[in-house]
Enzyme design. Sequence first.
Site, PDB file in Angstrom:
ATOM      1  N   TYR A   1     -17.260  44.184  56.399  1.00  0.00           N
ATOM      2  CA  TYR A   1     -18.661  44.608  56.402  1.00  0.00           C
ATOM      3  C   TYR A   1     -19.551  43.385  56.282  1.00  0.00           C
ATOM      4  O   TYR A   1     -19.298  42.507  55.457  1.00  0.00           O
ATOM      5  CB  TYR A   1     -18.945  45.549  55.226  1.00  0.00           C
TER       6      TYR A   1
ATOM      7  N   ASP B   1     -35.415  45.237  80.610  1.00  0.00           N
ATOM      8  CA  ASP B   1     -34.115  45.843  80.328  1.00  0.00           C
ATOM      9  C   ASP B   1     -33.199  45.447  81.485  1.00  0.00           C
ATOM     10  O   ASP B   1     -33.249  46.027  82.565  1.00  0.00           O
ATOM     11  CB  ASP B   1     -34.243  47.360  80.229  1.00  0.00           C
TER      12      ASP B   1
ATOM     13  N   LYS C   1     -20.967  45.999  81.632  1.00  0.00           N
ATOM     14  CA  LYS C   1     -21.463  46.017  83.007  1.00  0.00           C
ATOM     15  C   LYS C   1     -21.163  44.685  83.709  1.00  0.00           C
ATOM     16  O   LYS C   1     -20.052  44.197  83.653  1.00  0.00           O
ATOM     17  CB  LYS C   1     -22.950  46.383  83.027  1.00  0.00           C
TER      18      LYS C   1
ATOM     19  N   ARG D   1     -18.339  46.693  74.868  1.00  0.00           N
ATOM     20  CA  ARG D   1     -19.484  47.603  74.805  1.00  0.00           C
ATOM     21  C   ARG D   1     -20.335  47.272  73.579  1.00  0.00           C
ATOM     22  O   ARG D   1     -20.027  47.671  72.465  1.00  0.00           O
ATOM     23  CB  ARG D   1     -19.018  49.054  74.773  1.00  0.00           C
TER      24      ARG D   1
END
Length: 422
Positions: free
Chosen positions: A56, A202, A231, A237
């Site tokens: 964490y 974006d 992508k 991701r």
Amino acid sequence: MPASRHPALAATDPELASFVADEEVLQARTLRLIPSENYVSAAVLEASGTVLQNKYSEGYPGRRYYEGQQNIDRVEALAVERAKGLFGVDHANVQPYSGSPANLAVYLAFAEPGDTVMGMALPMGGHLTHGWGVSATGTWFRGVRYGVAASTGRIDYDAVRDLALAERPKIIFCGGTALPRTIDFAAFASIAEEAGSVLVADVAHIAGLIAGGAHPSPVGHVDVISTTTHKTLRGPRGAMLMCRAEHAKAIDKAVFPGLQGGPHNQTTAGIAVALHEAAQPSFTAYAHQVVANAKALAGALLEQGFDLVSGGTDNHLILMDLTGRGVPGKVAAKALDRAGIVVNHNTVPFDPRTPFDPSGVRIGTPSLTSRGLGTAHMPVVAEWISRAVDAAAKGDEAVLAAVRAEVADLMAAHPAPGLPLS
């Protein structure tokens, strides 16, 4: 696919291990044309599955709320420096969990609930988080939308300017999910300056093309850059926010503690690897090949009689309007899937059909380029698509099965990065 490739998983949960193995086979044997998908390298896969998962790390390097961050700080700082160097930005935050949370952080940094925000309409190629009604961004903020010209399928910048000056939005988004043409960041910057708006690019779809020099960069034109790290960038991701130095504090505060708790450290490591890979000359060649393949595929599809939104593409993405073929997009997408060609059904500008049953399909070349396919293969791909769409109209499953076999043969000759199967 033998489950022994993942021995610990197979021993603990053989059922799930079999699902993973089946997915490896599926990815290896099919032609993946969804423009938002790609193959990560074996190195990215390894980094994403490390013991960094166990830690964490709320806060930022040197300013954590948990002890034992000596190594985590180095991982995150490395990813940040690589992002800054690759894209030439003042500041980078690599903690956003994905693209939508990254965009939400932009709202938190620069707007108040009820403020007007402006983005491309979803049916025209925009994204849900650019103020579309069914999104939280369209619920908490007042979304106004621009689109494309019916005659060209391209953004009408004069219309964008008129809307911006009439509405004076707090934030303007440029970029989207189904834009086959180059975004004119300088034109958007001029509009945003005149309207007094924060300009956000974006670039989730085209980040890899920008990194490889195959698409103009928004750096120097926009206030903030939001992007996913998968992508065309070929990372895990995740997402990043990059900005001018003057906005660094607002962006970091919005990500943590504004929206998120601890970052996913294993993802940060995968991002660092992907950014390192994207800085290599081979990635520059890859990015330019993605565009060359898309243009070649678009030309071949036009020769097959397909109608393409805007008449072609400048980047990695092609939007096909199947109205003239008499096959709805969803029917075509499912038939193509049975033929081993993976696409997604998609609305087209001014689509008379619903988003759940639209007129178009969206395809792209990032994945096939990662497998080493070149422009010489694109006429074959276009022919497969044409045969499959026509078979969908006739309900001819035999043709779909034949195409699937041909696809599998070509995929076997071009193994995908990171996959254990040829």
